[in-house]
Design a protein around this motif. Structure first.
Motif, short mmCIF file in Angstrom:
data_model
loop_
_atom_site.label_atom_id
_atom_site.label_comp_id
_atom_site.label_asym_id
_atom_site.label_seq_id
_atom_site.Cartn_x
_atom_site.Cartn_y
_atom_site.Cartn_z
N ARG A 1 -85.13 34.17 23.76
CA ARG A 1 -86.49 33.66 23.58
C ARG A 1 -86.59 32.24 24.16
NH1 ARG A 1 -86.90 32.85 18.24
NH2 ARG A 1 -86.52 30.67 18.62
N ASP A 2 -85.58 31.41 23.88
CA ASP A 2 -85.56 30.06 24.43
C ASP A 2 -85.48 30.09 25.95
OD1 ASP A 2 -85.69 29.03 21.88
OD2 ASP A 2 -83.55 28.53 21.76
N CYS A 3 -84.68 31.00 26.48
CA CYS A 3 -84.54 31.13 27.93
C CYS A 3 -85.89 31.48 28.56
CB CYS A 3 -83.50 32.19 28.28
SG CYS A 3 -83.24 32.42 30.05
N ARG A 4 -86.58 32.45 27.98
CA ARG A 4 -87.89 32.85 28.52
C ARG A 4 -88.88 31.70 28.46
NH1 ARG A 4 -89.77 38.40 26.09
NH2 ARG A 4 -91.42 37.99 27.59
N GLN A 5 -88.85 30.92 27.38
CA GLN A 5 -89.77 29.80 27.27
C GLN A 5 -89.47 28.72 28.30
OE1 GLN A 5 -89.65 28.67 23.12
NE2 GLN A 5 -91.35 30.02 22.63
N LYS A 6 -88.20 28.43 28.51
CA LYS A 6 -87.83 27.44 29.52
C LYS A 6 -88.20 27.92 30.92
CE LYS A 6 -83.97 25.20 27.09
NZ LYS A 6 -84.60 25.34 25.80
N LEU A 7 -87.95 29.19 31.19
CA LEU A 7 -88.34 29.76 32.48
C LEU A 7 -89.85 29.67 32.68
CD1 LEU A 7 -86.17 33.00 32.73
CD2 LEU A 7 -86.23 31.13 34.38
N ALA A 8 -90.60 30.03 31.66
CA ALA A 8 -92.06 30.00 31.77
C ALA A 8 -92.56 28.58 32.02
CB ALA A 8 -92.69 30.56 30.50
#
Length: 115
Positions: free
Chosen positions: A49-56
């Motif tokens: 979830r953190d990875c997706r948020q940072k990517l976004a």
């Protein structure tokens, strides 16, 4: 007039490169951060979830710079009805992407207050 054209060309190139570099750098950062978090024993769900948020966040920031470059390019370098139509389509697509990424990151549409 030639000076304005030259400045617009350099500005466009710089903004495009910055947009691309931000997307690439923050993508690499988010993947590395996630790998390190997983190696340290973080929960898979939380880490991804953190990875997706940072990517976004990286993609949204990069898209904003790319939109700015397209606006400068269209207005200062190639002002025709065709280029304005193409710019409108690009801005609509990128704005839709930005809004959906914002929804992904925060759970709210950009025009909604955080609840």
């Amino acid at each position: 007039m030639e000076l304005t054209r030259t400045i617009a060309q350099y500005s466009t190139a710089i903004l495009e490169m910055l947009g691309i570099m931000i997307i690439v750098a923050l993508s690499l950062y988010s993947v590395l951060y996630t790998c390190i978090a997983l190696l340290k024993g973080a929960e898979h769900h939380d880490a991804f979830r953190d990875c997706r948020q940072k990517l976004a966040r990286g993609i949204v920031t990069g898209l904003e710079l790319l939109i700015a470059a397209d606006v400068i390019k269209t207005v200062a370098l190639d002002l025709t009805f065709t280029s304005i139509g193409a710019l409108a389509a690009i801005v609509l697509i990128r704005t839709f992407l930005s809004a959906t990424l914002e929804l992904e990151m925060t759970g709210n549409w950009p025009w909604q207050q955080n609840k």
